[in-house]
Design an enzyme around this catalytic site. Structure first.
Site, PDB file in Angstrom:
ATOM      1  N   HIS A  76      40.942  30.808  45.550  1.00 12.07           N
ATOM      2  CA  HIS A  76      41.144  31.570  46.786  1.00 12.07           C
ATOM      3  C   HIS A  76      39.874  31.548  47.613  1.00 12.07           C
ATOM      4  O   HIS A  76      38.814  31.919  47.125  1.00 12.07           O
ATOM      5  CB  HIS A  76      41.540  33.022  46.463  1.00 12.07           C
ATOM      6  CG  HIS A  76      43.000  33.181  46.217  1.00 12.07           C
ATOM      7  ND1 HIS A  76      43.742  34.260  46.645  1.00 12.07           N
ATOM      8  CD2 HIS A  76      43.883  32.377  45.588  1.00 12.07           C
ATOM      9  CE1 HIS A  76      44.996  34.101  46.296  1.00 12.07           C
ATOM     10  NE2 HIS A  76      45.109  32.980  45.639  1.00 12.07           N
ATOM     11  N   TYR A 205      44.392  43.460  51.486  1.00 14.07           N
ATOM     12  CA  TYR A 205      43.943  44.837  51.262  1.00 14.07           C
ATOM     13  C   TYR A 205      44.332  45.627  52.511  1.00 14.07           C
ATOM     14  O   TYR A 205      43.803  45.365  53.591  1.00 14.07           O
ATOM     15  CB  TYR A 205      42.429  44.890  51.085  1.00 14.07           C
ATOM     16  CG  TYR A 205      41.922  44.309  49.779  1.00 14.07           C
ATOM     17  CD1 TYR A 205      41.690  42.946  49.638  1.00 14.07           C
ATOM     18  CD2 TYR A 205      41.658  45.139  48.682  1.00 14.07           C
ATOM     19  CE1 TYR A 205      41.216  42.417  48.442  1.00 14.07           C
ATOM     20  CE2 TYR A 205      41.178  44.610  47.479  1.00 14.07           C
ATOM     21  CZ  TYR A 205      40.962  43.254  47.370  1.00 14.07           C
ATOM     22  OH  TYR A 205      40.498  42.727  46.192  1.00 14.07           O
ATOM     23  N   PRO A 297      39.087  49.719  40.664  1.00 10.90           N
ATOM     24  CA  PRO A 297      39.499  48.316  40.712  1.00 10.90           C
ATOM     25  C   PRO A 297      39.417  47.648  42.083  1.00 10.90           C
ATOM     26  O   PRO A 297      39.518  46.423  42.163  1.00 10.90           O
ATOM     27  CB  PRO A 297      40.957  48.358  40.233  1.00 10.90           C
ATOM     28  CG  PRO A 297      41.423  49.739  40.514  1.00 10.90           C
ATOM     29  CD  PRO A 297      40.218  50.622  40.368  1.00 10.90           C
ATOM     30  N   LYS A 301      35.848  43.997  40.312  1.00  9.58           N
ATOM     31  CA  LYS A 301      34.544  43.700  39.700  1.00  9.58           C
ATOM     32  C   LYS A 301      34.499  43.896  38.182  1.00  9.58           C
ATOM     33  O   LYS A 301      33.585  43.389  37.521  1.00  9.58           O
ATOM     34  CB  LYS A 301      33.460  44.594  40.324  1.00  9.58           C
ATOM     35  CG  LYS A 301      33.077  44.191  41.715  1.00  9.58           C
ATOM     36  CD  LYS A 301      32.328  42.891  41.737  1.00  9.58           C
ATOM     37  CE  LYS A 301      32.701  42.090  42.947  1.00  9.58           C
ATOM     38  NZ  LYS A 301      32.364  40.693  42.896  1.00  9.58           N
ATOM     39  N   TYR A 389      31.981  40.227  47.279  1.00  9.65           N
ATOM     40  CA  TYR A 389      33.282  39.913  46.664  1.00  9.65           C
ATOM     41  C   TYR A 389      33.175  38.705  45.734  1.00  9.65           C
ATOM     42  O   TYR A 389      33.659  38.737  44.606  1.00  9.65           O
ATOM     43  CB  TYR A 389      34.325  39.660  47.759  1.00  9.65           C
ATOM     44  CG  TYR A 389      35.747  39.815  47.267  1.00  9.65           C
ATOM     45  CD1 TYR A 389      36.468  40.984  47.475  1.00  9.65           C
ATOM     46  CD2 TYR A 389      36.375  38.793  46.559  1.00  9.65           C
ATOM     47  CE1 TYR A 389      37.765  41.134  47.008  1.00  9.65           C
ATOM     48  CE2 TYR A 389      37.672  38.935  46.081  1.00  9.65           C
ATOM     49  CZ  TYR A 389      38.362  40.112  46.319  1.00  9.65           C
ATOM     50  OH  TYR A 389      39.634  40.257  45.839  1.00  9.65           O
TER      51      TYR A 389
HETATM   52  C1  PHB Z   1      44.742  42.237  40.683  1.00 11.77           C
HETATM   53  O1  PHB Z   1      45.300  41.167  40.988  1.00 11.77           O
HETATM   54  O2  PHB Z   1      45.072  42.871  39.670  1.00 11.77           O
HETATM   55  C2  PHB Z   1      43.679  42.772  41.561  1.00 11.77           C
HETATM   56  C3  PHB Z   1      43.227  42.024  42.625  1.00 11.77           C
HETATM   57  C4  PHB Z   1      42.247  42.518  43.449  1.00 11.77           C
HETATM   58  C5  PHB Z   1      41.705  43.764  43.208  1.00 11.77           C
HETATM   59  C6  PHB Z   1      42.144  44.512  42.135  1.00 11.77           C
HETATM   60  C7  PHB Z   1      43.130  44.017  41.304  1.00 11.77           C
HETATM   61  O3  PHB Z   1      40.758  44.243  44.046  1.00 11.77           O
END
Ligand code: PHB
Ligand code: APR
Length: 395
Positions: A76, A205, A297, A301, A389
């Protein structure tokens, strides 16, 4: 399997931290024994995170555990921030000197590392619960554990607590030596897995006044989605239709984007917390991964911090093994905590910028939106987010 009564490194816990450490030590010719409380199926099926940052990708490749990740993982190059009815893409490579992330489920990484360890590594014992860590002050460490109904003692030079937040290793450090830092958040995530191709090629997000939502994925045919919910939420209160309807509202955007629905195959609620232990070492005992720190989450990280810890530790142990020098072991805690606190800040920033706190005022909401606009409009602000990130190189 015959288990020695003595090893160089006793590793408690076969999550990503313990398994990767065992693999790295093996590559340096250092023997270890991994003790895991749960059975193999449980460890391999536990649903966890799914984003590997560049340093984690690199170390898995270097230690020969990246083959399936490179075949099946999804590289990605960016994420979308969605707010005020519009989406804004953050491009990773152009903002980070060519770095990116990979979508590859933690459970898949764990399966790969378990298979390698069983085929080529030292002993990995499932259903082996560590019950005590002894001899730390005397410099003669050992781990007492129960396996197949019998108690055993594993003597070692070092113990590494990779036993997660609820393990025994952190508790083996005297409380006057440890300092902990903790923050809880007034919301949780309701996470679902759905058998439907992700409605976007990249993660989204989303900030909305109804709460945060995240679109992620596991494979080209499996979506992973999250909704901010109040603490204490019972997933049973969220029938499938209600989840999809709420996701539609939170991802609403100008234009013709549509969230595809599909069968939901799992639902769970996860609380959010930040937690750090200092120091991450007590004599011959080292803490790594969730045993030492937790992040909320948002920003993905947790797994990557666990990987970074054990890379630092494996290098320090390799140097000790080759030369007898303990300097890198002595630096372990400080080296790791620099990265840990950066990730703590980033995870806190992502969490508090994207989630409306139930008690927040309209003023606070305006500040969140202002911050999000800043990231969308300013290359410097976008680069700051992107660099955090994708993560900085390990060491
Ligand atoms: C996930 O795919 O579980 C996931 C992805 C991004 C995040 C948190 C969890 O910031
Ligand atoms: N004896 C043996 N094993 C134990 C004990 C014990 N007393 N206590 C806990 N364990 C095992 C757990 O069963 C678990 O398999 O330790 C392992 C810890 O693994 P994780 O919780 O996955 O922790 P870690 O390896 O640090 O990985 C951190 O996992 O949950 C995510 O967000 C987290 O992504 C991050 C990553």
């Amino acid at each position: 399997m015959s288990v020695p009564a003595r090893t160089t490194v006793a590793i408690i816990g076969a999550g990503p931290a313990g398994l990767l450490l065992a693999r790295l030590l093996r590559r340096s010719g250092i023997d270890s024994v991994v003790l895991e409380h749960r059975d193999r199926a449980y460890v391999e099926q536990r649903q966890r995170a799914g984003i590997l940052e560049q340093g984690t990708i690199d170390v898995l490749r270097e230690c020969g555990a990246g083959e399936r990740m490179d075949r099946e993982g999804l590289p990605h190059n960016g994420v979308e921030l969605r707010f005020d009815g519009r989406g804004h893409r953050i491009d990773f490579p152009s903002l980070t000197g060519g770095r990116a992330v990979m979508v590859y489920a933690q459970t898949e990484m764990v399966k790969d590392l378990v298979a390698l360890q069983l085929a080529e590594g030292g002993p990995l014992l499932f259903e082996a619960r560590a019950v005590a860590i002894e001899g730390l002050e005397a410099g003669q460490p050992s781990v007492r554990y129960v396996h197949e109904g019998r108690e055993h003692t594993l003597a070692c030079d070092f113990v590494v607590g990779c036993d997660g937040f609820h393990g025994i290793a952190r508790a083996a450090v005297p409380s006057d030596v440890l300092r902990t830092f903790d923050r809880e958040y007034p919301y949780s995530w309701l996470g679902i897995m759905a058998d439907v191709p992700p409605s976007s090629d990249e993660l989204i997000y989303a900030h909305s006044e109804r709460g945060f939502a995240l679109l992620s994925m596991r494979t080209p045919t499996v979506s992973r989605l999250y909704l901010q919910v109040p603490n204490g939420t019972d997933p049973a209160d969220w029938p499938d239709e209600r989840i999809w309807d709420e996701l539609d509202l939170r991802f609403a955007v100008d234009g013709d984007w549509k969230l595809e629905r599909g069968p939901i195959t799992s639902k769970s609620v996860t609380p959010m917390r930040s937690f750090v232990t200092e120091p991450m070492r007590y004599g011959p005992l080292f803490l790594a991964g969730d045993a030492a720190h937790i992040v909320p989450p948002t920003g993905a990280k947790g797994l990557n911090l666990a990987a970074a810890d054990v890379v630092v530790l494996a290098r320090a142990l390799a140097r000790w093994h080759e030369t007898g020098a303990a300097d890198l072991l002595d630096a372990y805690s400080d080296t790791c905590l620099r990265r840990v606190w950066r990730a703590e800040h980033f995870s806190y920033f992502m969490t508090t910028t994207l989630h409306p706190d139930p008690a927040q005022s309209d003023f606070d909401t305006r500040l969140q939106l202002s911050q999000l606009h800043r990231v969308a409009d300013s290359e410097a602000a976008a680069a700051e987010l992107a660099q955090n990130y994708v993560g900085s190189p390990f060491e």
